[in-house]
Design a protein around this motif. Structure first.
Motif, mmCIF file in Angstrom:
data_model
loop_
_atom_site.group_PDB
_atom_site.id
_atom_site.type_symbol
_atom_site.label_atom_id
_atom_site.label_comp_id
_atom_site.label_asym_id
_atom_site.label_seq_id
_atom_site.Cartn_x
_atom_site.Cartn_y
_atom_site.Cartn_z
ATOM 1 N N SER A 196 -0.531 0.515 -17.382
ATOM 2 C CA SER A 196 0.754 0.771 -16.722
ATOM 3 C C SER A 196 0.691 0.286 -15.271
ATOM 4 O O SER A 196 -0.395 0.176 -14.688
ATOM 5 C CB SER A 196 1.063 2.264 -16.752
ATOM 6 N N ALA A 197 1.863 -0.013 -14.737
ATOM 7 C CA ALA A 197 1.933 -0.514 -13.347
ATOM 8 C C ALA A 197 1.278 0.480 -12.392
ATOM 9 O O ALA A 197 0.573 0.100 -11.454
ATOM 10 C CB ALA A 197 3.389 -0.750 -12.968
ATOM 11 N N TRP A 198 1.513 1.768 -12.651
ATOM 12 C CA TRP A 198 0.977 2.835 -11.800
ATOM 13 C C TRP A 198 -0.560 2.816 -11.802
ATOM 14 O O TRP A 198 -1.193 2.839 -10.739
ATOM 15 C CB TRP A 198 1.513 4.179 -12.315
ATOM 16 N N ASN A 199 -1.138 2.770 -13.016
ATOM 17 C CA ASN A 199 -2.601 2.808 -13.104
ATOM 18 C C ASN A 199 -3.251 1.531 -12.587
ATOM 19 O O ASN A 199 -4.330 1.570 -11.996
ATOM 20 C CB ASN A 199 -3.029 3.106 -14.548
ATOM 21 N N ARG A 200 -2.567 0.384 -12.785
ATOM 22 C CA ARG A 200 -3.098 -0.887 -12.243
ATOM 23 C C ARG A 200 -3.096 -0.830 -10.716
ATOM 24 O O ARG A 200 -4.034 -1.248 -10.057
ATOM 25 C CB ARG A 200 -2.259 -2.081 -12.729
ATOM 26 N N PHE A 201 -2.002 -0.264 -10.166
ATOM 27 C CA PHE A 201 -1.860 -0.142 -8.711
ATOM 28 C C PHE A 201 -2.970 0.747 -8.139
ATOM 29 O O PHE A 201 -3.595 0.418 -7.130
ATOM 30 C CB PHE A 201 -0.475 0.457 -8.415
ATOM 31 N N LYS A 202 -3.221 1.834 -8.840
ATOM 32 C CA LYS A 202 -4.276 2.757 -8.383
ATOM 33 C C LYS A 202 -5.646 2.084 -8.438
ATOM 34 O O LYS A 202 -6.446 2.202 -7.511
ATOM 35 C CB LYS A 202 -4.281 4.017 -9.265
ATOM 36 N N ARG A 203 -5.890 1.395 -9.553
ATOM 37 C CA ARG A 203 -7.188 0.720 -9.729
ATOM 38 C C ARG A 203 -7.410 -0.343 -8.652
ATOM 39 O O ARG A 203 -8.530 -0.599 -8.251
ATOM 40 C CB ARG A 203 -7.276 0.070 -11.118
ATOM 41 N N ALA A 204 -6.294 -0.952 -8.208
ATOM 42 C CA ALA A 204 -6.413 -2.005 -7.188
ATOM 43 C C ALA A 204 -6.723 -1.413 -5.813
ATOM 44 O O ALA A 204 -6.849 -2.153 -4.827
ATOM 45 C CB ALA A 204 -5.136 -2.822 -7.137
ATOM 46 N N GLY A 205 -6.815 -0.092 -5.727
ATOM 47 C CA GLY A 205 -7.152 0.571 -4.461
ATOM 48 C C GLY A 205 -6.008 0.549 -3.453
ATOM 49 O O GLY A 205 -6.231 0.664 -2.247
ATOM 50 N N LYS A 206 -4.789 0.418 -3.975
ATOM 51 C CA LYS A 206 -3.650 0.313 -3.058
ATOM 52 C C LYS A 206 -3.002 1.666 -2.767
ATOM 53 O O LYS A 206 -1.987 1.720 -2.090
ATOM 54 C CB LYS A 206 -2.605 -0.628 -3.658
ATOM 55 N N MET A 207 -3.555 2.726 -3.338
ATOM 56 C CA MET A 207 -2.953 4.033 -3.106
ATOM 57 C C MET A 207 -3.928 4.964 -2.412
ATOM 58 O O MET A 207 -5.102 5.050 -2.792
ATOM 59 C CB MET A 207 -2.538 4.652 -4.435
ATOM 60 N N THR A 208 -3.448 5.625 -1.363
ATOM 61 C CA THR A 208 -4.273 6.606 -0.676
ATOM 62 C C THR A 208 -3.567 7.953 -0.759
ATOM 63 O O THR A 208 -2.421 8.074 -0.307
ATOM 64 C CB THR A 208 -4.463 6.218 0.809
ATOM 65 N N VAL A 209 -4.228 8.922 -1.366
ATOM 66 C CA VAL A 209 -3.656 10.274 -1.430
ATOM 67 C C VAL A 209 -4.274 11.089 -0.295
ATOM 68 O O VAL A 209 -5.497 11.170 -0.177
ATOM 69 C CB VAL A 209 -3.917 10.932 -2.804
ATOM 70 N N ILE A 210 -3.411 11.638 0.527
ATOM 71 C CA ILE A 210 -3.895 12.390 1.687
ATOM 72 C C ILE A 210 -3.445 13.845 1.569
ATOM 73 O O ILE A 210 -2.274 14.113 1.299
ATOM 74 C CB ILE A 210 -3.335 11.774 3.001
ATOM 75 N N THR A 211 -4.365 14.753 1.773
ATOM 76 C CA THR A 211 -4.003 16.172 1.779
ATOM 77 C C THR A 211 -3.892 16.615 3.236
ATOM 78 O O THR A 211 -4.903 16.757 3.924
ATOM 79 C CB THR A 211 -5.087 17.001 1.052
ATOM 80 N N HIS A 237 0.847 -1.190 0.000
ATOM 81 C CA HIS A 237 0.000 0.000 0.000
ATOM 82 C C HIS A 237 0.884 1.242 0.000
ATOM 83 O O HIS A 237 1.986 1.222 0.556
ATOM 84 C CB HIS A 237 -0.920 0.022 1.224
ATOM 85 N N LEU A 238 0.410 2.263 -0.661
ATOM 86 C CA LEU A 238 1.186 3.514 -0.716
ATOM 87 C C LEU A 238 0.311 4.664 -0.213
ATOM 88 O O LEU A 238 -0.817 4.840 -0.670
ATOM 89 C CB LEU A 238 1.630 3.775 -2.158
ATOM 90 N N TRP A 239 0.832 5.406 0.752
ATOM 91 C CA TRP A 239 0.146 6.612 1.219
ATOM 92 C C TRP A 239 0.935 7.795 0.688
ATOM 93 O O TRP A 239 2.149 7.893 0.940
ATOM 94 C CB TRP A 239 0.116 6.665 2.745
ATOM 95 N N HIS A 240 0.276 8.639 -0.043
ATOM 96 C CA HIS A 240 0.967 9.789 -0.633
ATOM 97 C C HIS A 240 0.438 11.078 -0.013
ATOM 98 O O HIS A 240 -0.744 11.408 -0.162
ATOM 99 C CB HIS A 240 0.756 9.788 -2.149
ATOM 100 N N LEU A 241 1.303 11.780 0.690
ATOM 101 C CA LEU A 241 0.919 13.058 1.311
ATOM 102 C C LEU A 241 1.190 14.174 0.303
ATOM 103 O O LEU A 241 2.323 14.302 -0.187
ATOM 104 C CB LEU A 241 1.744 13.308 2.579
#
Lengths: 209, 347
Positions: free
Chosen positions: B272-287, B243-247
């Motif tokens: 792309s690996a990036w878009n597949r990863f995002k689609r899999a719900g493994k990325m959370t962008v936090i502001t 999982h990736l949390w991006h601040l």
């Protein structure tokens, strides 16, 4: 010996001298640009130089094949014959963009630049062939690209065993028959290190027990 | 007079551009020559490095003294302004201290310099080490500040090396090896199992993603990434991140660089690996708030205050704490089981 070589080089036409210089610089630059594969395959310093020379030879063969194909196709298909030296000059001139081949080394931009250079060379060749032979675009396209297609076909036909010949040549010239992809090599290394580490840990546990 | 000034300016500009171009061209060489065995500390594929062997023995000795297992390990990777892992900026040190207090169940590591395959500081033993030391010493003066651009550029090119599919695997494997060595120095169990969180600030974010495949495989551990305003490229290594949390602060627009420069991040490149990863719900962008990328008002600022009275650094720490506490540890495996599996794969 060197004087004789220089004298015979001076005796040839300035166009051919220029073509040879362009070809030499293009090969040198491209080889350095693509040298990552040699580092990735962990070649020694001496192997590095030998590999560069071997790849330069292979590149030269490809270049000569392409030159011969342009000459043969224009003669056979369109009935226009030109001496080999003239075609050699035409094709080598179109390789001028490859002098920038060292830029392939640039991180991130490098592989886009390589694609750009290759497209540029092909367009260059079509333009030079069209101009030199007084061909239309379609004729120049056929003459320029059919040779390349033939080469691709020849390397993919397994019964011709060109790949085996290439590997044999590389083995003789550089001591390495195959150059593998960096990612595969690194992954294999990490996996092997993990196994070695676990074995060492197991032995340590045995000693502790 | 004005002509002379313009001419001097143009000449200086050309020299600087020329130097930057040469730096960019030579930037992959450190990793490549290391991998090829042309320099010291080169990897030796057939045998275990002496350092790792010593660490295994030392860890066996320490194991008797070690108390409770940490819940996770956090590895901090600095941004492109860093010259060494030992010389982190004041604000980074404050951040790490606050994080250590907030996460007593974690081991926090910050001794890996992410822009070197051998964890060799820019100011360490290297050919141009003297020059980097001089630039670093004068960093706080006006001329030094201008020269410090070269530090940023050098490390930025290293980020590009890490993201390049030709050089990336080699560079990232080197950094991953240094991270693994540091983890073992901090008693990370040889059998793996404990989750590892790589936190990268700015360019450190790309390195965090880049090292993921090699750490995942080399440690047999689940790898998580916390990107603090990270400049994340389209590195395929992201597939190995759990999982990736991006601040991403409201005033931090550096992500636009990656959005534009890396085709794998373009939304229409679906596979792309990036878009597949995002689609899999493994990325959370936090502001986290109105944070900027670096300098005054950045994620680690302990003077800037949010309307609720929290400092920026406290808010950043709070988010990271809450995020990593959601991590569930994997079921433990034994060394024997894993070895069998690995050797079965033909290692």
């Amino acid at each position: 010996m060197l004087n004789n070589s220089l004298r015979s080089l001076m005796a040839i036409s300035p166009e051919l001298q220029h073509a040879l210089l362009v070809l030499f610089l293009a090969i040198l630059s491209l080889l350095f640009g693509n040298s990552v594969v040699l580092f990735a395959n962990r070649v020694s310093r001496s192997q590095f130089i030998r590999s560069l020379l071997a790849f330069a030879f292979l590149f030269l063969l490809t270049f000569l094949f392409w030159t011969l194909s342009v000459q043969a196709l224009s003669a056979m298909v369109f009935g226009v014959h030109k001496p080999f030296v003239d075609v050699f000059i035409i094709v080598s001139q179109s390789f001028t963009p490859f002098i920038l081949g060292f830029l392939i080394l640039l991180p991130h931009l490098g592989h886009y630049l390589y694609a750009l250079l290759r497209v540029w060379v092909v367009i260059n060749l079509i333009i030079h062939v069209a101009h030199a032979y007084d061909f239309g675009s379609a004729q120049a396209l056929v003459v320029s690209l059919l040779g390349w297609l033939l080469l691709e076909l020849a390397t993919s036909l397994s019964f011709l065993k060109l790949d085996a010949v290439k590997r044999w040549f590389l083995k003789i010239a550089t001591g390495k028959a195959e150059y593998r992809d960096p990612n595969d090599l690194v992954m294999a290394y990490v996996r092997a290190q993990r196994a070695l580490m676990l074995q060492a840990a197991q032995q340590q546990e045995g000693r502790d027990a | 007079m004005l002509d002379a000034v313009i001419l001097t300016g143009l000449t200086l500009g050309a020299i600087v551009l020329g130097l930057l171009f040469i730096m960019a061209l030579l930037s992959p060489l450190e990793a490549l020559t290391w991998w090829a065995g042309w320099t010291s500390h080169a990897p030796s594929p057939g045998k275990l490095s002496e350092e790792v062997r010593e660490e295994i023995e030392a860890q066996a000795d320490r194991r008797r003294e070690v108390g409770a297992r940490p819940r996770f390990y956090l590895v901090y990777l600095t941004a492109i302004g860093g010259v060494s892992a030992e010389e982190l900026s004041y604000r980074e040190r404050v951040f790490l201290e606050t994080l250590t207090e907030a996460l007593p169940e974690a081991v926090i590591i910050s001794d890996v310099y992410p822009f070197s395959v051998t964890n060799n500081p820019l100011t360490g033993e290297r050919m141009l080490g003297w020059l980097w030391r001089k630039i670093h010493e004068k960093r706080k003066t006006i001329t030094g500040g201008i020269l410090a651009t070269f530090i940023f550029a050098r490390n930025l090119f290293n980020v590009a090396v890490s993201a390049d599919p030709r050089y990336g695997p080699i560079n990232n494997a080197g950094v991953a090896r240094e991270i693994a060595k540091s983890l073992y120095r901090h008693d990370y169990p040889l059998a793996g199992d404990i989750p590892v969180v790589i936190m990268g600030w700015s360019g450190g974010g790309q390195i965090a993603v880049g090292v993921a495949p090699f750490l995942c495989l080399g440690l047999d551990a689940p790898i998580y990434v916390v990107s603090i305003g990270g400049v994340l490229t389209d590195d395929p290594g992201i597939a190995f991140v759990e999982h990736l949390w991006h601040l991403q602060g409201d005033k931090d627009h550096f992500h636009l660089i990656s959005d534009i420069l890396f085709p794998g991040r373009w939304p229409f490149i679906k596979n792309s690996a990036w878009n597949r990863f995002k689609r899999a719900g493994k990325m959370t962008v936090i502001t986290p708030g109105p944070m900027s990328h670096t300098g005054k008002g950045d994620y680690f600022d302990s003077n800037a205050i949010l309307p609720n009275g929290q400092t920026f650094v406290e808010r950043t720490v709070e988010i990271i704490r809450d995020a990593v506490r959601t991590i569930q540890p994997p079921p433990p495996t034994s060394i024997e089981e894993e070895l069998e599996e690995l050797l079965g794969r033909g290692a």
